[in-house]
Design a protein around this motif. Structure first.
Motif, mmCIF file in Angstrom:
data_model
loop_
_atom_site.group_PDB
_atom_site.id
_atom_site.type_symbol
_atom_site.label_atom_id
_atom_site.label_comp_id
_atom_site.label_asym_id
_atom_site.label_seq_id
_atom_site.Cartn_x
_atom_site.Cartn_y
_atom_site.Cartn_z
ATOM 1 N N ASP A 133 1.185 -1.179 -0.110
ATOM 2 C CA ASP A 133 -0.006 0.444 0.270
ATOM 3 C C ASP A 133 1.080 0.763 -0.187
ATOM 4 O O ASP A 133 1.813 1.718 1.098
ATOM 5 N N PRO A 134 0.293 2.268 -0.801
ATOM 6 C CA PRO A 134 1.894 3.082 -1.459
ATOM 7 C C PRO A 134 1.466 4.243 0.366
ATOM 8 O O PRO A 134 2.296 5.093 0.814
ATOM 9 N N GLY A 135 0.210 4.382 0.815
ATOM 10 C CA GLY A 135 0.108 5.702 1.991
ATOM 11 C C GLY A 135 0.987 4.496 2.714
ATOM 12 O O GLY A 135 1.213 5.485 3.784
ATOM 13 N N VAL A 136 0.711 3.150 3.056
ATOM 14 C CA VAL A 136 1.308 2.483 4.237
ATOM 15 C C VAL A 136 3.286 2.785 4.269
ATOM 16 O O VAL A 136 3.465 2.614 4.933
ATOM 17 N N ALA A 137 3.630 2.897 2.954
ATOM 18 C CA ALA A 137 4.260 2.931 2.953
ATOM 19 C C ALA A 137 5.423 4.240 3.451
ATOM 20 O O ALA A 137 6.482 4.354 3.543
ATOM 21 N N GLN A 138 4.902 5.054 3.257
ATOM 22 C CA GLN A 138 4.913 6.205 3.441
ATOM 23 C C GLN A 138 4.714 6.603 4.771
ATOM 24 O O GLN A 138 5.163 7.715 5.488
#
Length: 282
Positions: free
Chosen positions: A111-116
């Motif tokens: 998940d890109p948001g979790v990665a950030q």
């Protein structure tokens, strides 16, 4: 409580410890030193004289004399969890104390948001000391679309298919990931293939089936013919049931040790819905 997706992703690193240093390189962080041998090691940090702290997987890189030169603490993160900003520094401290070498937190997420969120530095004290996990999310994950390459690095291909499941070439990635499954044993193959198929939206799945029908990649194994190439609903159901059964068996054995024959028989006869319920409760 670990989900089935979480446990399946962790299994990729348990099955292939070399995946951890490879992904650290993909994230732009290089581990210095000579060629080293990666191997799985203890993931518990209970010797910190606190409640048990257990990482998802811990990879030890050994130098030529078999002494540890680096420790990679693998954490699969599917959502934000503020408690991790407390436990991750403890994992690093415990690993450094145990192995007397540098330790790195490697966070894997699709998940890109979790990665950030995971990439934010963790402040340790009033002097501004911080640690920063190495995060590999969709942006850092390689896109493996070549089935031949996928067969050589199956775990990376499966991660690639999951991380880029919403990308425009998701169908190509899924085909490559399914090709990679053919190189694995039957239990892992069915579990990971179902993970890939269930992650695709209807449009991507139709595109994947079209690619298969055009013989872009010849699925010849019994596994592929049964679960993938024919695209039968019953094959997908059987694959899903086999994957759920494997998860339940592994979680029960991990918690209680070897299971009695009566329990094994009951698990073998359970349907998919019952197995999913047991897995969630575990």
């Amino acid at each position: 409580m670990p989900s089935i997706i979480h446990e399946s992703l962790v299994d990729l690193f348990r099955d292939s410890p070399a995946l951890a240093p490879e992904l650290i390189s993909c994230a732009g962080t290089e581990l210095p030193g000579r060629q080293r041998t990666p191997r799985l090691t203890a993931a518990e940090f209970a010797d910190l004289k606190a409640d048990e702290y257990r990482a998802d997987a811990v990879i030890r890189l050994d130098a030529g004399d078999n002494t540890p030169s680096d420790i990679i603490i693998v954490e699969v993160q599917l959502k934000r969890d503020v408690d991790k900003r407390v436990s991750w520094p403890m994992y690093m401290a415990g690993a450094r104390a145990r192995y007397r070498c540098p330790a790195t937190i490697l966070v894997i997420t699709i998940d890109p948001g979790v990665a950030q969120w995971c990439a934010r530095p963790i402040v340790l004290d009033r002097n501004g000391s911080t640690i920063k996990p190495v995060v590999v999310g969709p942006q850092q994950m390689p896109r493996v679309t070549d089935p031949n390459r996928a067969s050589k690095t199956p775990e990376l291909a499966i991660l690639s298919a999951l991380a880029h499941r919403r990308h425009e070439d998701a169908a190509d990635l899924a085909v490559a990931g399914l090709a990679a499954c053919q190189a694995l044993d039957s239990d892992r193959a069915t579990r990971y293939a179902d993970l890939i198929l269930s992650s695709l939206d209807p449009a991507a799945r139709r595109a994947m089936e079209n690619l298969m029908s055009l013989h872009k990649y010849p699925f010849q194994s019994d596994f592929a013919k049964k679960y993938i190439a024919l695209g039968r609903d019953e094959g997908r159901d059987e694959g899903r049931q086999a994957g759920q059964r494997a998860i339940v068996l592994r979680l029960l054995t991990k918690r209680f040790g070897p299971l009695p024959p009566a329990a094994l028989e009951r698990i073998e006869q359970a349907d998919t819905s019952t197995l999913e319920d047991w897995a969630d409760r575990l």
